[in-house]
Every structure is written in structure tokens, then in C-alpha cells.
Design an enzyme around this catalytic site. Structure first.
Site, PDB file in Angstrom:
ATOM      1  N   ARG A 218      10.561   1.032   0.836  1.00 52.05           N
ATOM      2  CA  ARG A 218       8.874   1.039   0.664  1.00 52.05           C
ATOM      3  C   ARG A 218       8.449   0.872  -0.913  1.00 52.05           C
ATOM      4  NH1 ARG A 218       6.461   3.859   5.805  1.00 52.05           N
ATOM      5  NH2 ARG A 218       4.989   2.350   4.909  1.00 52.05           N
ATOM      6  N   ASN A 225      -2.142   3.663   2.187  1.00 51.29           N
ATOM      7  CA  ASN A 225      -1.471   4.879   2.524  1.00 51.29           C
ATOM      8  C   ASN A 225      -1.921   6.227   3.005  1.00 51.29           C
ATOM      9  OD1 ASN A 225       1.035   3.170   1.873  1.00 51.29           O
ATOM     10  ND2 ASN A 225       0.478   3.230   3.233  1.00 51.29           N
ATOM     11  N   ARG A 270       0.747  -3.449  -3.962  1.00 50.09           N
ATOM     12  CA  ARG A 270       2.061  -2.835  -3.845  1.00 50.09           C
ATOM     13  C   ARG A 270       3.913  -2.884  -4.455  1.00 50.09           C
ATOM     14  NH1 ARG A 270      -0.118  -4.019   0.376  1.00 50.09           N
ATOM     15  NH2 ARG A 270       1.098  -3.643   2.551  1.00 50.09           N
TER      16      ARG A 270
HETATM   17  O1  F6P Z   1       0.565   1.314   7.702  1.00 48.82           O
HETATM   18  C1  F6P Z   1       1.767   1.192   6.954  1.00 48.82           C
HETATM   19  C2  F6P Z   1       2.103  -0.734   6.938  1.00 48.82           C
HETATM   20  O2  F6P Z   1       2.644  -0.814   6.289  1.00 48.82           O
HETATM   21  C3  F6P Z   1       0.615  -1.678   7.484  1.00 48.82           C
HETATM   22  O3  F6P Z   1       0.560  -2.133   6.293  1.00 48.82           O
HETATM   23  C4  F6P Z   1       1.490  -2.564   8.909  1.00 48.82           C
HETATM   24  O4  F6P Z   1       0.221  -3.018   9.140  1.00 48.82           O
HETATM   25  C5  F6P Z   1       2.209  -1.602   9.681  1.00 48.82           C
HETATM   26  O5  F6P Z   1       2.800  -0.574   8.246  1.00 48.82           O
HETATM   27  C6  F6P Z   1       3.212  -1.649  10.032  1.00 48.82           C
HETATM   28  O6  F6P Z   1       3.843  -0.553  11.180  1.00 48.82           O
HETATM   29  P1  F6P Z   1       3.465  -0.358  12.957  1.00 48.82           P
HETATM   30  O7  F6P Z   1       4.233  -2.340  13.337  1.00 48.82           O
HETATM   31  O8  F6P Z   1       4.520   0.706  12.827  1.00 48.82           O
HETATM   32  O9  F6P Z   1       2.030  -0.809  12.425  1.00 48.82           O
END
Ligand code: F6P
Length: 418
Positions: A218, A225, A270
Site C-alpha cells: 500500500r 489515513n 499517495r
Molecule cells: O482507509 C483507507 C482505504 O484505502 C479507503 O480509501 C478505502 O475506502 C478503504 O481503505 C477500503 O477498505 P474497506 O473496504 O475495508 O472500507
């Protein structure tokens, strides 16, 4: 997605990599959401007769063995048809199917059950490749448990010779087929019309039989975050920048100047900033952008509960299929990542993907053969490199926490949930 039901019939002499390709195909189709199952006739034989048949058992003039082989193959084929007839979309019939008569029989039976048939033949005449295959996989098979590897290799070569006596390669009289020759250097597709078959051909064209590693990372921690907000296009925090430096050092230590990695990022700041210190060219792909959270983009999960409680509940109930209003679902993300999978499969160099939580879950699920239902719940921590090394019969995984913020000593997910 269309409703076609298909039986893929593998064809080829032993030790040509049929099971390896069949498994890859099964994993790829399952990942795309087609319910797919592989039926390996060798496993049926071992279950019915026990392991350890020597080369004579495969002699085409050995009538009693022929009869047993026919019965076992018919039993496996009926299981393929039963699966496709129930919940399955694609059944893969993994056997040698080396004679025209045998293939005609299989095709008639599949058509009578109402399913399309695609033959996939693997052809390879390079003695070195065959020898490597025999030694790497066959001598370790249950058929040769406790047998000296040299003797096992000799017996397996004799088994191949038995098949060669009757082998008839696919030709135009066989209907629809794909022939993959010399480890994918030549691919011949005959009468391929349907969408599903075309996808299979595209995948086989992209697949390279190579052992290169794939690193999934990532991006480093972003400002969003650190605030618990999802989506957006924010920049890295200082912890995120530190991770970017660590990642660059990791890549330098683990790669070879002669085969620099293919570095792929999303088009979001990012991931581009995270890959920035890596001294190799980078390609930014929109297909790697994070799952689009639509109206929820930029919110924290607590704000989503407050402002869109029904959306939050619907997502919790079916995270795979739930689509944010104006945004995407995990299923959507998987579909758009198909082209990235082809890109990775095509690469003979190591590949580093710097992307996002949902995207990396989807890519990880592809390599580790996790079902689409499990995919949205997989663990994809920040500041950790997942090193995936595809092997002939699976994929090995190593995790490198590269601090700061990397979870240390976290247990990996246990057994596969199909
Ligand atoms: O929180 C970081 C992130 O990359 C968000 O931008 C994204 O919506 C999320 O994680 C996806 O994870 P989940 O499907 O568990 O919400």
C-alpha cells in the site's frame, strides 16, 4: 456477465504443465466471479486404485487397465457435468485426452448435457523443459511416494512413451480450441467466439511460466489515513515518507540491476509519492486507483454511520457486492484489475505494485486463490510489503513489515475459505 456454461477440457501428454495451467485458469476465473472447479482425473485414479501404478498401467494395449481408466475418466466427467449443471459456470476436466476418439466422446457428453466445450492443449517438445517438469513435480507426486527419484523419473518417462504411441494433437476437426505451444511462445486459437472463451484465450496469451516475485505494497500513511478518512487524494505524512524511503531500500536490496522490477502505481498522489524514491521507471495506472467511495469519499467511517446509516449496514451485509452511491463495489474493482493481472502475468521481471487497501486485497486474493467473498476482508496492513512467489502448484507468501506503523508479528490468515 453472460450466462454461458462451459467445460474446459485439457489436452496433452504428461508433464506438459496441464495441471499447473488448469489451476491458474481456475483461480483466474473464480477470482473474476465465475464459479469454477477443477477435476483432476489423476486424483480420481489415486482415490479409486491407490497411488503407484507403474508405466505398464498406461500401456494402450493393456485392456484391463484401459477399462479401469475409462471408468475413472467417465466418473470424473460426470462430476464435472453435475457441478456445472448445479452452481458451476466453468468445469475444468484435467486429463490427458490425447486421442481424437476420446475427445469426441467427451465433447458429445458435454453437449448432451447442454454445455459448451473448449479444448486447451499444451504442447512442448523441449526435452529439458519436460525433464525439469518431471523432476520438479512428478517425482514428488503420491504416485512415487517412497520411490527413489531416479527410478521415479525413469518410470514417468516410460509412462510418457505409452501416451506418445496413441497421441493425436488437436486439429480443426476437434472444434473450438486453444493450443499453447512451447511455454506460450506460440498460441493458436481456433473458432473462439464467445466472451468467456475470449477471456480465457487472453489470459493464456498473457501467462508466462516464470517464477518472478510480485511485491504488493500500500502507499505510505497519507494525511487522510491519519485522520481516519477514506478515499481522497491526500499527500503522505512524515511517517508515510519514511516508509517510502524504506520501501526504496527494500527494492534495491531485493532486486537485481539486470532485471529491475516493473513498478506500477495508481494515479493518486499517495502511491506516486511512495514510489518516488525508487530509482526505476514507474507506470501510473488508473486501474490501480482505490475503490471509489462515491458520496462517502472523504468521510470517516463514524461519519458514514451518522450520515448514511442504511448504506453502512448494506455494506456490512455484503461488502463484496455493495456499491457506494456514485462509486464502486469490490466486484467492480476486481473487474477493472483484470488488465493489471495480464500486465503482471506477462512480466518476466519482478513486479512491484504500490496501490491501496481494497485494490491490494483484490490482487492478493487473485494470487492466493481466495474466494471473492473473502477478498474484502483480507488483511492488507500499511507499511508492509507482501512478497508473493508463484510456484507450480500454489503461491508462497512472505510479509516484510518496514515500519513505522507496520503491525509486527501479526498472524497471517489461516486456511483458505472457498
Ligand atoms: O482507509 C483507507 C482505504 O484505502 C479507503 O480509501 C478505502 O475506502 C478503504 O481503505 C477500503 O477498505 P474497506 O473496504 O475495508 O472500507
Amino acid at each position: 456477465m453472460d450466462n454461458q456454461k462451459l467445460v474446459v477440457v485439457m489436452v496433452g501428454l504428461p508433464a506438459r504443465g496441464k495441471t499447473h495451467v488448469a489451476r491458474k485458469l481456475s483461480r483466474y476465473l473464480s477470482w473474476l466471479g465465475y464459479r469454477t472447479r477443477l477435476f483432476n482425473v489423476g486424483s480420481y485414479r489415486r482415490a479409486r486404485l491407490g497411488p503407484g501404478q507403474s508405466a505398464e498401467f498406461f500401456d494402450p494395449t493393456n485392456e484391463s487397465a484401459n477399462e479401469a481408466r475409462r471408468a475413472i475418466s467417465a466418473e470424473a466427467l460426470e462430476d464435472v457435468l453435475a457441478f456445472v449443471g448445479r452452481e458451476g459456470r466453468v468445469g475444468i476436466f484435467d486429463a490427458t485426452n490425447t486421442t481424437r476418439d476420446k475427445r469426441a466422446l467427451v465433447e458429445r457428453r458435454c453437449r448432451a448435457a447442454g454445455f459448451d466445450v473448449l479444448f486447451v492443449e499444451l504442447v512442448c517438445d523441449d526435452p529439458i523443459v519436460i525433464e525439469v517438469n518431471v523432476r520438479a513435480t512428478k517425482t514428488l507426486s503420491q504416485d512415487y511416494e517412497g520411490v527413489d527419484p531416479e527410478q521415479a523419473t525413469r518410470d514417468f518417462r516410460a509412462r510418457i512413451e505409452q501416451y506418445e504411441r496413441v497421441y493425436e494433437p488437436l486439429d480443426e476437426s476437434d472444434g473450438r480450441f486453444v493450443k499453447v505451444m512451447d511455454l506460450g511462445q506460440t498460441v493458436v486459437a481456433h473458432r473462439i467466439h464467445g466472451y468467456l472463451e475470449s477471456r480465457i484465450v487472453a489470459f493464456l496469451l498473457a501467462s508466462r511460466p516464470t517464477r518472478r516475485v510480485v511485491w504488493l505494497s500500500r502507499h505510505g500513511e497519507s494525511r487522510f489515513n491519519s485522520q481516519g478518512r477514506i478515499g481522497g487524494d491526500s499527500e503522505l505524512t512524515s511517517a508515510g515518507q519514511l516508509y517510502a524511503e524504506n520501501l526504496s531500500r527494500f527494492v534495491a536490496q531485493h532486486s537485481d540491476a539486470d532485471a529491475p522490477p516493473l513498478v506500477l502505481t495508481s494515479t493518486l498522489r499517495r502511491t506516486i509519492q511512495t514510489a518516488e524514491p525508487i530509482p526505476y521507471p514507474k507506470t501510473a495506472l488508473r486501474a490501480l486507483d482505490e475503490l471509489n467511495a462515491g458520496v462517502c469519499d472523504g468521510l470517516t467511517y463514524a461519519q458514514i454511520v451518522e450520515r448514511y446509516p442504511n448504506e453502512y449496514t448494506s455494506r456490512a451485509e455484503d461488502k463484496l457486492r455493495y456499491r457506494y452511491p456514485g462509486g464502486e463495489s469490490y466486484e467492480d474493482v476486481i473487474q477493472r484489475l483484470e488488465s493489471v493481472i495480464w500486465e503482471i502475468e506477462r512480466s518476466v521481471r519482478p513486479v512491484l505494485v504500490v496501490a491501496h487497501q481494497a485494490v491490494n486485497r483484490a490482487l492478493y486474493a487473485y494470487f492466493m486463490d481466495w474466494s471473492p467473498e473473502v477478498c474484502p476482508h483480507l488483511d492488507a496492513p500499511l507499511h508492509t510489503v507482501l512478497e508473493l512467489s508463484p510456484q507450480p502448484y500454489g503461491c508462497e507468501e512472505r510479509r516484510y513489515p518496514l515500519g513505522p506503523l507496520a503491525p509486527r508479528g501479526q498472524p497471517l490468515l489461516g486456511g483458505r475459505q472457498r
